[in-house]
Structures are given as C-alpha cells and as structure tokens.
Design a protein around this motif. Structure first.
Motif, short mmCIF file in Angstrom:
data_model
loop_
_atom_site.label_atom_id
_atom_site.label_comp_id
_atom_site.label_asym_id
_atom_site.label_seq_id
_atom_site.Cartn_x
_atom_site.Cartn_y
_atom_site.Cartn_z
N SER A 78 42.72 36.33 37.16
CA SER A 78 42.81 37.08 36.03
C SER A 78 41.86 36.99 35.00
CB SER A 78 43.79 35.80 35.53
OG SER A 78 43.26 34.81 34.72
N GLN A 79 41.18 37.29 33.71
CA GLN A 79 40.31 37.59 33.18
C GLN A 79 39.64 35.76 32.55
OE1 GLN A 79 38.06 39.70 32.39
NE2 GLN A 79 39.03 40.86 33.77
N THR A 80 41.18 34.57 32.41
CA THR A 80 41.31 33.22 31.42
C THR A 80 40.11 32.63 32.60
OG1 THR A 80 43.29 33.43 32.33
CG2 THR A 80 42.79 34.04 30.30
N THR A 81 40.19 33.03 33.85
CA THR A 81 39.31 32.22 35.61
C THR A 81 38.54 32.96 35.71
OG1 THR A 81 40.53 33.74 37.40
CG2 THR A 81 41.52 31.52 35.89
N SER A 109 35.79 31.31 37.78
CA SER A 109 34.37 30.08 37.65
C SER A 109 34.78 28.81 38.92
CB SER A 109 35.71 29.59 35.80
OG SER A 109 37.17 29.56 36.65
N SER A 110 35.41 30.16 39.73
CA SER A 110 35.48 27.80 41.00
C SER A 110 34.38 28.65 41.71
CB SER A 110 36.86 28.50 41.51
OG SER A 110 36.78 30.03 41.92
N TRP A 111 33.34 29.66 41.27
CA TRP A 111 32.75 29.76 41.86
C TRP A 111 30.85 29.20 41.35
CZ3 TRP A 111 31.97 35.97 43.57
CH2 TRP A 111 33.62 36.46 44.55
N SER A 112 29.98 29.17 41.99
CA SER A 112 28.61 28.10 41.77
C SER A 112 28.04 29.70 41.39
CB SER A 112 28.82 26.49 42.46
OG SER A 112 28.45 27.59 43.92
N ASN A 149 32.31 28.89 47.89
CA ASN A 149 32.63 27.84 48.11
C ASN A 149 32.77 26.85 46.97
OD1 ASN A 149 33.53 28.27 50.43
ND2 ASN A 149 31.43 28.15 51.30
N GLY A 150 32.48 26.87 45.41
CA GLY A 150 32.25 25.74 44.80
C GLY A 150 30.69 25.39 44.78
N PRO A 189 37.37 42.61 47.47
CA PRO A 189 37.80 42.12 46.45
C PRO A 189 37.83 41.93 45.08
CG PRO A 189 39.31 42.28 48.81
CD PRO A 189 38.03 41.50 48.92
N GLN A 190 37.06 40.85 45.15
CA GLN A 190 36.39 39.81 44.13
C GLN A 190 35.42 40.80 43.92
OE1 GLN A 190 37.62 38.68 46.85
NE2 GLN A 190 39.05 36.50 46.64
#
Length: 213
Positions: free
Chosen positions: A78-81, A96-99, A114-115, A198-199
C-alpha cells in the motif's frame, strides 16, 4: 610230391603267417600305446584362458538444470508503506522495508529487498544488491517487449544466464531508468532468490519525471 617239398611249403606258410601277425599287432597296439593315457595319470581338462577386452566408453554428463524461484506475485504493497526517492530529474516510491544504496560517483542507485541499513554515497564499481537502477540518457542495451506500466512506456525483457535470470525494465523517458532484478537459486550480494517483479512494476508505476532535479 616228395616229403621234402611239403615241409618247405608248410614252413613258408607258417613264416608268412607269423610275419602277417606281427604286422597286424603293430598296427593295432602301437597307436593305442601312444594315445591311451597311462594308468598313473588321470586325464584333466585345462581351461583355455579367456581374454576379455573392454572398451572404455564415455557417457556425457547431463547438463546441469537450474531451478529458479517461482514468479508467483507477492502481495501488493500500500501507499502508506512506501518511501520516496528523489533522483536527478525523477522521483519514485519504493517499499519502506527495503534499504537503498546510492553512489557518489554516479547517479545510479540500488535497492535491497532484504532490508538493512541504507548506504549513502558509496563508491560504486559493480552491482552489490539484487536490484539495480542505472540512470542514463539512452536506451542502449534495452531490448525487449514494449509494455505500458501505469502511465509509463517501458521495454521489458528477461535474460537467462548460467547462474541466474536477469529481469529488466527500461523506461522510455528522459532520463532512462534501466532497472534490473537478478534472481537465481544460489544467493549472493547481487543475486536474490525471490522474484520481485510485481513490486518493481508497482514501483515503476509511481515514477514521475520533471525537468529539474
């Protein structure tokens, strides 16, 4: 006929008969003496050695088959992440979980699903993360199928190498963003085991271009 003549004839017959008997005995007994085994020696069969010549044959090794991860789409984000990245002449949103890794010697950058910690201003000489974004001013090396992702025209392709599959998207824009995702069965710093197509395509749909950095 005189007695003397009779004696001579009988003697001659006896001598001839004895001679014939000797000849017959020689013909019958001499071969048996040579070809009949002695009573002290048992006949034996000595097997003739068999020489087996084997011909070495070389069977070609099967070509190794790589098993690649499934391309099943992951759940949409979602747009919030999302995080905002502002590049030279464009902006985009990424999970946001990606670095992120940015370069101090180019406008290219990389994303790590993997962050971990962000790496800002790194000297970039080769790919270090599974997802790389090269910023250029041409579509050289961007061969594939033209598709539409969001409002953007994109050239999409995939190339299979010996150790991984390289998925690639090139935006038909100025600047050109050449986005690559490397997926293989053996993970490394620049190769992941998950297909993030997909992402990445959702990220591409958020890209906007502007004339000013």
């Amino acid at each position: 006929m005189s007695i003397r003549l009779v004696v001579i004839i009988v003697t001659a017959v006896l001598v001839i008969g004895a001679f014939v008997a000797v000849i017959v005995s020689l013909i019958y007994f001499v071969p048996r003496a040579f070809f009949t085994p002695s009573n002290n020696v048992s006949p034996s069969l000595t097997p003739i050695p068999t020489i087996i010549t084997s011909v070495a044959t070389t069977t070609p090794l099967p070509t190794p088959t790589l098993t690649y991860p499934s391309a099943t789409p992951s759940p949409q984000i979602s747009q919030t992440t999302l995080k905002l990245y502002k590049g030279t002449g464009f902006t985009l949103l990424y999970p946001s979980s990606w670095s992120i890794l940015t370069c101090n010697n180019s406008t290219n950058f990389e994303l790590d699903p993997n962050g971990g910690d962000d790496e800002i201003g790194i000297v970039c000489t080769y790919a270090q993360k599974p997802i790389t974004i090269i910023v250029s001013n041409n579509l050289m090396g961007c061969l594939g199928t033209p598709v539409k992702i969001g409002n953007l025209s994109v050239v999409r392709s995939s190339i299979t190498t010996n150790s991984y599959i390289e998925y690639q998207w090139c935006t038909v824009s100025n600047p050109v963003l050449q986005i690559t995702n490397r997926v293989g069965p053996q993970p490394s710093s620049a190769i992941g085991t998950v297909n993030y197509s997909p992402q990445i395509e959702q990220m591409i749909s958020t890209i906007t271009f502007n004339s000013q950095p």
